[in-house]
Design an enzyme around this catalytic site. Sequence first.
Site, PDB file in Angstrom:
ATOM      1  CG  HIS A   1      -1.987   0.932   1.339  1.00 39.59           C
ATOM      2  ND1 HIS A   1      -1.810   2.356   1.779  1.00 39.59           N
ATOM      3  CD2 HIS A   1      -3.217   0.812   1.229  1.00 39.59           C
ATOM      4  CE1 HIS A   1      -2.777   2.844   1.645  1.00 39.59           C
ATOM      5  NE2 HIS A   1      -3.596   1.992   1.341  1.00 39.59           N
TER       6      HIS A   1
ATOM      7  CG  ASP B   1       0.519  -2.290   6.067  1.00 36.92           C
ATOM      8  OD1 ASP B   1      -0.468  -2.685   6.736  1.00 36.92           O
ATOM      9  OD2 ASP B   1       0.516  -1.623   5.080  1.00 36.92           O
TER      10      ASP B   1
ATOM     11  CD  GLN C   1      -6.799  -4.370   4.070  1.00 38.35           C
ATOM     12  OE1 GLN C   1      -7.722  -5.576   4.402  1.00 38.35           O
ATOM     13  NE2 GLN C   1      -7.043  -3.178   3.618  1.00 38.35           N
TER      14      GLN C   1
ATOM     15  CE  LYS D   1      -7.192  -0.251   6.261  1.00 38.66           C
ATOM     16  NZ  LYS D   1      -8.147   0.131   5.080  1.00 38.66           N
TER      17      LYS D   1
ATOM     18  CB  CYS E   1      -3.750   3.183  -1.632  1.00 42.00           C
ATOM     19  SG  CYS E   1      -4.726   4.493  -1.310  1.00 42.00           S
TER      20      CYS E   1
HETATM   21  N1  PMP Z   1      -1.902  -0.732   4.454  1.00 40.17           N
HETATM   22  C1  PMP Z   1      -2.925  -1.601   4.040  1.00 40.17           C
HETATM   23  C2  PMP Z   1      -2.212  -2.976   3.424  1.00 40.17           C
HETATM   24  C3  PMP Z   1      -3.834  -0.941   4.014  1.00 40.17           C
HETATM   25  O1  PMP Z   1      -5.098  -1.748   3.300  1.00 40.17           O
HETATM   26  C4  PMP Z   1      -4.451   0.360   4.269  1.00 40.17           C
HETATM   27  C5  PMP Z   1      -5.839   1.009   4.234  1.00 40.17           C
HETATM   28  N2  PMP Z   1      -6.169   0.598   2.940  1.00 40.17           N
HETATM   29  C6  PMP Z   1      -3.384   1.112   4.922  1.00 40.17           C
HETATM   30  C7  PMP Z   1      -2.165   0.423   5.055  1.00 40.17           C
HETATM   31  C8  PMP Z   1      -3.743   2.445   5.437  1.00 40.17           C
HETATM   32  O2  PMP Z   1      -4.318   2.334   6.409  1.00 40.17           O
HETATM   33  P1  PMP Z   1      -5.189   3.686   7.331  1.00 40.17           P
HETATM   34  O3  PMP Z   1      -5.677   4.284   5.853  1.00 40.17           O
HETATM   35  O4  PMP Z   1      -6.072   3.204   8.115  1.00 40.17           O
HETATM   36  O5  PMP Z   1      -4.043   4.219   7.764  1.00 40.17           O
END
Ligand code: PMP
Length: 404
Positions: free
Chosen positions: A121, A198, A201, A224, A362
């Site tokens: 991401h 990270d 997910q 999430k 993203c």
């Molecule tokens: N890493 C991953 C793999 C994600 O899916 C996301 C959210 N789509 C993020 C980071 C960022 O998370 P947040 O917007 O809650 O900070």
Amino acid sequence: METDSIRSQFPILDQKVYGKPLVYFDNAATTQKPQSVIDTLCRYYQTLNSNIHRGAHYLAGEATEEYEQTRRAVQQFINARHSHEIVFTRGTTESINLVAASFGQRFLNEGDEVVVSAMEHHSNIVPWQLACERQGARLQVIPFDDEGVLDLEALRGLLNEKTRIVAVNHVSNTLGTVNPIRQIVDIAHSHGIPVLVDGAQAISHFAVDVQELGCDFYCFSGHKMYGPMGVGVMYGREELLEQMPPYQGGGEMIKDVTFERTTYNELPFKFEAGTPAVGDVLGLHSAIRFMQQTGVDNIARHEKELTDYATERLLQIEDLRIYGRAKEKTSVISFLVGNAHPYDVGTLLDKLGIAVRTGHHCTQPIMDRYGIPGTVRASFAVYNTREEVDTLISAIERIAPMLA
Ligand code: PMP
């Protein structure tokens, strides 16, 4: 597991959009919240609101106690060794920025290297690019194959005496791939290199044990995992956190301040400058309770069944291609139908009451890897049903000819 009794805990699901029952398949972006989490937020503002750690009065004491209880609940939930290894942030993005800035300042020097994967991401790419720019370091990238599986041989080849950290996701938000973190950690640690994971997910889909994974940092977002927006977690190993400088300066993170010199508070407070989102942190505690009461293994089983079923049915649709076919996969399905633009598919599905996400999610480097502009992404949570998958399939079958 009785899905009806789970669904009934999520008031938002019981509604129609455009006159159609809502089918919420955008769980990778954010999950919905059970009534217990909503109640906690209300209870906090109705009975407990107070700034924590400082006030010498009843409310401040109670709010502080519940805030610190949540820290211990998170510690147990991910099996961290110490509660002071749990730092509350605004979310995964802030957690990774914290590590990239602070670890970067302490450990990254001119000519050093940071390894990320090609399926990250943007939140696990850009903070490292910023840190590299500041310190004169370079980013190196682990590639993945057509199925969406990381090339661990390539990772071995990338590591050298200049590598300072490996940062990878546990689960790809676009491909659904569950990465072999234990193996990645073993490879990196054999060179003495720490690993940041990270976990945005992963955390809502299966049990996470940071000691078993062996990782040095683990980041995730409350929203999430059935919790509120505005709260996240940065887990870091004590030995590293002790050596890292504060990320932000302000109240609460200090021991003593004079104009000549400031000394910093102990862990975890060194990394929690300013007033935190206390109500949201307590809401996160309720979300953890919800997951534990439902059973993390039950959640994993239900979502796997649903993902297998949806995959099988989707692949029966003519000219539908799924991106991300790793054997180890969670409940994210990215796809394209014929030559229809993902945005058009998403817009038509929306009109039928089905919420999916479209675009690059993203993860632009993933789209570049496949040479596509984006995908349609359906992602499942514990409250989703086979009937909802059937609704999605019928809807795609109906709209695909219109977009051909
Ligand atoms: N890493 C991953 C793999 C994600 O899916 C996301 C959210 N789509 C993020 C980071 C960022 O998370 P947040 O917007 O809650 O900070």
